[in-house]
Design an enzyme around this catalytic site. Structure first.
Site, PDB file in Angstrom:
ATOM      1  N   MET A  17     -56.958  39.131  84.826  1.00  0.00           N
ATOM      2  CA  MET A  17     -56.563  40.697  85.331  1.00  0.00           C
ATOM      3  C   MET A  17     -57.230  41.733  84.343  1.00  0.00           C
ATOM      4  SD  MET A  17     -52.599  40.748  86.257  1.00  0.00           S
ATOM      5  CE  MET A  17     -51.868  41.167  84.746  1.00  0.00           C
ATOM      6  N   GLY A  18     -58.494  41.045  83.879  1.00  0.00           N
ATOM      7  CA  GLY A  18     -59.337  42.179  83.079  1.00  0.00           C
ATOM      8  C   GLY A  18     -58.920  42.527  81.583  1.00  0.00           C
ATOM      9  N   GLY A  62     -60.434  35.588  74.059  1.00  0.00           N
ATOM     10  CA  GLY A  62     -59.590  34.527  74.634  1.00  0.00           C
ATOM     11  C   GLY A  62     -60.248  34.407  76.156  1.00  0.00           C
ATOM     12  N   HIS A  63     -60.372  35.491  76.727  1.00  0.00           N
ATOM     13  CA  HIS A  63     -60.877  35.647  78.180  1.00  0.00           C
ATOM     14  C   HIS A  63     -62.474  34.855  78.279  1.00  0.00           C
ATOM     15  CE1 HIS A  63     -58.105  39.049  79.022  1.00  0.00           C
ATOM     16  NE2 HIS A  63     -57.909  38.285  80.085  1.00  0.00           N
ATOM     17  N   GLN A  83     -47.135  40.772  90.832  1.00  0.00           N
ATOM     18  CA  GLN A  83     -46.250  40.062  89.453  1.00  0.00           C
ATOM     19  C   GLN A  83     -45.659  41.094  88.532  1.00  0.00           C
ATOM     20  OE1 GLN A  83     -50.318  38.237  88.694  1.00  0.00           O
ATOM     21  NE2 GLN A  83     -49.650  38.542  86.336  1.00  0.00           N
ATOM     22  N   VAL A 113     -56.220  31.551  71.594  1.00  0.00           N
ATOM     23  CA  VAL A 113     -57.226  32.077  71.028  1.00  0.00           C
ATOM     24  C   VAL A 113     -56.625  33.313  69.973  1.00  0.00           C
ATOM     25  CG1 VAL A 113     -59.557  33.228  70.763  1.00  0.00           C
ATOM     26  CG2 VAL A 113     -59.257  31.658  72.497  1.00  0.00           C
ATOM     27  N   ARG A 142     -52.240  42.814  76.273  1.00  0.00           N
ATOM     28  CA  ARG A 142     -51.189  43.967  75.959  1.00  0.00           C
ATOM     29  C   ARG A 142     -51.370  44.115  74.394  1.00  0.00           C
ATOM     30  NH1 ARG A 142     -48.551  40.993  80.649  1.00  0.00           N
ATOM     31  NH2 ARG A 142     -47.923  42.489  81.774  1.00  0.00           N
TER      32      ARG A 142
HETATM   33  O1  PAF Z   1     -52.707  35.287  83.358  1.00  0.00           O
HETATM   34  C1  PAF Z   1     -52.970  36.333  84.167  1.00  0.00           C
HETATM   35  O2  PAF Z   1     -54.010  37.212  83.637  1.00  0.00           O
HETATM   36  C2  PAF Z   1     -52.491  36.460  85.481  1.00  0.00           C
HETATM   37  O3  PAF Z   1     -51.104  36.136  85.750  1.00  0.00           O
HETATM   38  C3  PAF Z   1     -53.416  35.776  86.739  1.00  0.00           C
HETATM   39  C4  PAF Z   1     -53.468  34.113  86.365  1.00  0.00           C
HETATM   40  C5  PAF Z   1     -54.850  36.121  86.578  1.00  0.00           C
HETATM   41  C6  PAF Z   1     -52.853  36.086  88.133  1.00  0.00           C
HETATM   42  O4  PAF Z   1     -52.945  37.430  88.339  1.00  0.00           O
END
Ligand code: PAF
Length: 287
Positions: A30-31, A36-37, A61, A176, A187
């Site tokens: 989700m950017g 970690g990403h 979600q 991470v 967050r």
């Molecule tokens: O973990 C997240 O960032 C979200 O839940 C995901 C897996 C990208 C789904 O929107």
């Protein structure tokens, strides 16, 4: 790196790469990227020759009272970071393209989603599995890489993939952490300076639990009690849950073994943070 903004264009690109014999891995996000990403992107790059990162803040979600509008966004920075990691495509579709008028299908996993985070976020996981199922259909990746901080999310997605015979291999990647132990999360950006300090209570609680277990404690109730004390010793916070669960079934476990994971969800101010760890040596290397 290509930036692809529509499902149709993404599907064309995937078809073209497949014809050329390339292998594909997807990192759904989700950017608002942090280390970690980026480590998920690197892991994906070890598995295949083309990495696709989806960047989609998925409205389905989030509950109405949650932080969809406030969710941190930094598109230009994210694109630069992904490009520097050698990502082939940043896929960032519009909401209307993922959920066009008339959309009415949900992919939902039942039991696993009724526990832990599912108790306070009853619609969350159906939103996650629906969008992830769509992303898997659009990208048809051989691999998809997810972080283990959201270990319930990963367990739920594993269940969906097994139950629906989806042709994708899931790869979990270790949590991470910041240098001081706080698990990285988009967050964390919501935390004030004082809250950021207090947020370390999750890390200290996991450490304390590990020390207890290393000293021979195997009773989940006693570990949970100590964890609660540590969390509250750092200041007032709202404990959503402290659970010792089997890492696959997410069932509560009264005794601690290698399959048991300590999972925490704690609200510091208005920010809800989650973290987890296996407490027995060999369970994981995060704590
Ligand atoms: O973990 C997240 O960032 C979200 O839940 C995901 C897996 C990208 C789904 O929107």
């Amino acid at each position: 790196m290509e930036i692809i903004k529509t499902v149709a264009e993404m599907s064309r690109w995937v078809q073209e790469q497949r014809t050329k014999g390339h292998t594909l891995a997807l990192v759904p996000t989700m950017g608002f990227f942090h280390e970690g990403h980026l480590s998920l992107m690197r892991r994906a790059g070890e598995l295949v020759d083309r990495v696709i990162v989806s960047l989609f803040v998925n409205p389905s979600q989030f509950a109405a009272h949650e932080d969809l509008d406030a969710y941190p966004r930094a598109f230009a920075r994210d694109a630069a970071l992904a490009e520097a990691e050698g990502v082939a495509v940043l896929f960032c579709p519009e909401v209307d393209d993922i959920y066009p008028p008339g959309f009415q299908t949900t992919v939902a996993v039942s039991e696993l989603t009724s526990k832990l985070c599912g108790k306070s976020r009853p619609h969350h996981f159906a939103g996650v599995t629906t969008v992830v199922a769509k992303l898997f259909n659009i990208v048809a990746p051989q691999y998809a890489v997810f972080g283990e901080k959201d270990f319930q999310q990963l367990a739920v997605i594993r269940r969906m993939v097994r139950d629906l015979n989806m042709q994708v291999s899931l790869v979990g990647h270790a949590i991470v952490r910041e240098k001081d132990g706080l698990a990285m999360s988009s967050r964390n950006a919501y935390l004030s300076k004082a809250e950021r300090r207090q947020a370390l209570c999750l890390w200290h609680a996991l450490q304390e639990a590990k020390a207890l277990v290393q000293a021979g404690e195997r009773h989940s109730g006693r570990v949970a009690k100590r964890v609660r004390d540590v969390l509250l010793a750092h200041g007032p916070c709202q404990i959503d849950y402290i659970e010792l669960v089997n890492r696959d079934t997410l069932e509560r476990s009264s005794t601690i073994d290698h399959r048991v994971l300590l999972a925490l969800a704690v609200r510091i101010g208005t920010t809800r943070l989650i973290d987890n760890a296996c407490l027995l040596h060999g369970g994981d290397k995060n704590v």
